[in-house]
Design a protein around this motif. Structure first.
Motif, PDB file in Angstrom:
ATOM      1  N   ARG A   1       8.628   3.239  -6.658  1.00  0.00           N
ATOM      2  CA  ARG A   1       8.525   3.931  -5.380  1.00  0.00           C
ATOM      3  C   ARG A   1       8.235   5.405  -5.572  1.00  0.00           C
ATOM      4  N   GLU A   2       8.587   5.906  -6.741  1.00  0.00           N
ATOM      5  CA  GLU A   2       8.292   7.306  -7.007  1.00  0.00           C
ATOM      6  C   GLU A   2       6.974   7.458  -7.757  1.00  0.00           C
ATOM      7  N   GLY A   3       6.214   6.377  -7.826  1.00  0.00           N
ATOM      8  CA  GLY A   3       4.874   6.461  -8.387  1.00  0.00           C
ATOM      9  C   GLY A   3       4.808   6.104  -9.854  1.00  0.00           C
ATOM     10  N   ASP A   4       5.926   5.761 -10.459  1.00  0.00           N
ATOM     11  CA  ASP A   4       5.954   5.421 -11.870  1.00  0.00           C
ATOM     12  C   ASP A   4       5.994   3.899 -11.977  1.00  0.00           C
ATOM     13  N   LEU A   5       4.815   3.310 -12.012  1.00  0.00           N
ATOM     14  CA  LEU A   5       4.764   1.867 -12.014  1.00  0.00           C
ATOM     15  C   LEU A   5       5.140   1.304 -13.380  1.00  0.00           C
ATOM     16  N   PRO A   6       5.762   0.112 -13.374  1.00  0.00           N
ATOM     17  CA  PRO A   6       6.104  -0.510 -14.664  1.00  0.00           C
ATOM     18  C   PRO A   6       4.838  -0.752 -15.487  1.00  0.00           C
ATOM     19  N   ASP A   7       4.981  -0.716 -16.800  1.00  0.00           N
ATOM     20  CA  ASP A   7       3.825  -0.895 -17.683  1.00  0.00           C
ATOM     21  C   ASP A   7       3.042  -2.154 -17.351  1.00  0.00           C
ATOM     22  N   ALA A   8       3.755  -3.191 -17.059  1.00  0.00           N
ATOM     23  CA  ALA A   8       3.112  -4.469 -16.779  1.00  0.00           C
ATOM     24  C   ALA A   8       2.103  -4.324 -15.634  1.00  0.00           C
ATOM     25  N   VAL A   9       2.447  -3.508 -14.658  1.00  0.00           N
ATOM     26  CA  VAL A   9       1.557  -3.333 -13.524  1.00  0.00           C
ATOM     27  C   VAL A   9       0.404  -2.394 -13.894  1.00  0.00           C
ATOM     28  N   LYS A  10       0.732  -1.338 -14.635  1.00  0.00           N
ATOM     29  CA  LYS A  10      -0.259  -0.327 -14.990  1.00  0.00           C
ATOM     30  C   LYS A  10      -1.383  -0.918 -15.833  1.00  0.00           C
ATOM     31  N   ASP A  11      -1.028  -1.837 -16.743  1.00  0.00           N
ATOM     32  CA  ASP A  11      -2.007  -2.365 -17.695  1.00  0.00           C
ATOM     33  C   ASP A  11      -3.005  -3.329 -17.080  1.00  0.00           C
ATOM     34  N   VAL A  12      -2.716  -3.832 -15.912  1.00  0.00           N
ATOM     35  CA  VAL A  12      -3.611  -4.809 -15.307  1.00  0.00           C
ATOM     36  C   VAL A  12      -4.963  -4.187 -14.979  1.00  0.00           C
TER      37      VAL A  12
ATOM     38  N   ARG B   1       0.855  -1.179   0.000  1.00  0.00           N
ATOM     39  CA  ARG B   1       0.000   0.000   0.000  1.00  0.00           C
ATOM     40  C   ARG B   1       0.896   1.235   0.000  1.00  0.00           C
ATOM     41  N   ASP B   2       1.912   1.139   0.810  1.00  0.00           N
ATOM     42  CA  ASP B   2       2.867   2.225   0.937  1.00  0.00           C
ATOM     43  C   ASP B   2       3.897   2.094  -0.179  1.00  0.00           C
ATOM     44  N   PRO B   3       4.060   3.144  -0.974  1.00  0.00           N
ATOM     45  CA  PRO B   3       5.009   3.063  -2.098  1.00  0.00           C
ATOM     46  C   PRO B   3       6.418   2.706  -1.656  1.00  0.00           C
ATOM     47  N   ARG B   4       6.743   3.055  -0.441  1.00  0.00           N
ATOM     48  CA  ARG B   4       8.084   2.735   0.031  1.00  0.00           C
ATOM     49  C   ARG B   4       8.274   1.236   0.214  1.00  0.00           C
ATOM     50  N   GLN B   5       7.142   0.528   0.307  1.00  0.00           N
ATOM     51  CA  GLN B   5       7.204  -0.921   0.487  1.00  0.00           C
ATOM     52  C   GLN B   5       7.382  -1.657  -0.846  1.00  0.00           C
ATOM     53  N   ILE B   6       7.106  -0.952  -1.936  1.00  0.00           N
ATOM     54  CA  ILE B   6       7.175  -1.602  -3.242  1.00  0.00           C
ATOM     55  C   ILE B   6       8.578  -2.149  -3.475  1.00  0.00           C
ATOM     56  N   GLY B   7       8.616  -3.370  -3.870  1.00  0.00           N
ATOM     57  CA  GLY B   7       9.907  -3.957  -4.203  1.00  0.00           C
ATOM     58  C   GLY B   7      10.646  -4.534  -3.017  1.00  0.00           C
TER      59      GLY B   7
ATOM     60  N   GLU C   1      18.405  -3.752 -13.485  1.00  0.00           N
ATOM     61  CA  GLU C   1      17.133  -3.482 -14.162  1.00  0.00           C
ATOM     62  C   GLU C   1      15.981  -3.513 -13.151  1.00  0.00           C
ATOM     63  N   THR C   2      16.003  -4.538 -12.320  1.00  0.00           N
ATOM     64  CA  THR C   2      14.960  -4.689 -11.307  1.00  0.00           C
ATOM     65  C   THR C   2      15.026  -3.563 -10.286  1.00  0.00           C
ATOM     66  N   ARG C   3      16.246  -3.228  -9.879  1.00  0.00           N
ATOM     67  CA  ARG C   3      16.401  -2.139  -8.906  1.00  0.00           C
ATOM     68  C   ARG C   3      15.834  -0.844  -9.451  1.00  0.00           C
ATOM     69  N   GLU C   4      16.066  -0.616 -10.732  1.00  0.00           N
ATOM     70  CA  GLU C   4      15.580   0.610 -11.357  1.00  0.00           C
ATOM     71  C   GLU C   4      14.060   0.645 -11.358  1.00  0.00           C
ATOM     72  N   GLN C   5      13.464  -0.496 -11.708  1.00  0.00           N
ATOM     73  CA  GLN C   5      12.001  -0.584 -11.716  1.00  0.00           C
ATOM     74  C   GLN C   5      11.442  -0.299 -10.334  1.00  0.00           C
ATOM     75  N   ILE C   6      12.095  -0.880  -9.342  1.00  0.00           N
ATOM     76  CA  ILE C   6      11.638  -0.680  -7.971  1.00  0.00           C
ATOM     77  C   ILE C   6      11.745   0.792  -7.603  1.00  0.00           C
ATOM     78  N   ALA C   7      12.878   1.400  -7.950  1.00  0.00           N
ATOM     79  CA  ALA C   7      13.081   2.806  -7.609  1.00  0.00           C
ATOM     80  C   ALA C   7      12.024   3.677  -8.272  1.00  0.00           C
ATOM     81  N   ARG C   8      11.720   3.362  -9.538  1.00  0.00           N
ATOM     82  CA  ARG C   8      10.714   4.155 -10.247  1.00  0.00           C
ATOM     83  C   ARG C   8       9.336   3.936  -9.636  1.00  0.00           C
TER      84      ARG C   8
END
Ligand SMILES: [Zn+2]
Length: 111
Positions: free
Chosen positions: A100-111, A68-74, A91-98
């Motif tokens: 956490r800043e509210g920019d979810l990976p496309d895979a998550v957004k499209d669901v 729920r908390d963006p800081r928990q993502i990843g 690559e994974t670290r970058e996705q996690i960092a993004r």
């Protein structure tokens, strides 16, 4: 001066060890229970909190359902890697960092 973080296999708490040089041999013991059964953790990006801070604040639960908390993502993903003693891929670290800043990976957004 490098800082290494270790997780104690006996009490699961994290110990930070300052070493004088990267090549120096480190004989770390758990600062909480004195055990020498320590697992080295991957070093964290400087702006992230330390493991022990995160665990204290959010508890050790943190399964995928608890995001729920963006800081928990990843966090859960990182933990899996840590448990296997593996470095989280850049690559994974970058996705996690993004994420956490509210920019979810496309895979998550499209669901
Ligand atoms: Zn310990």
């Amino acid at each position: 001066m490098p800082i290494y973080e270790y997780r104690c296999e006996d009490c699961t708490r994290v110990t930070s060890v300052f070493v004088r040089s990267a090549s120096a041999e480190v004989r770390a013991t758990c600062e909480h229970c004195g055990s020498s059964k320590l697992t080295k953790l991957i070093s964290k990006v400087a702006r992230l909190r330390t493991n022990s801070d995160v665990l204290e604040e959010y508890g050790d639960g943190g399964g995928p359902e608890g995001i729920r908390d963006p800081r928990q993502i990843g966090r859960w993903v990182e933990k899996r890697f840590e448990e296997y003693g593996m470095e989280v891929p850049a690559e994974t670290r970058e996705q996690i960092a993004r994420a956490r800043e509210g920019d979810l990976p496309d895979a998550v957004k499209d669901v």
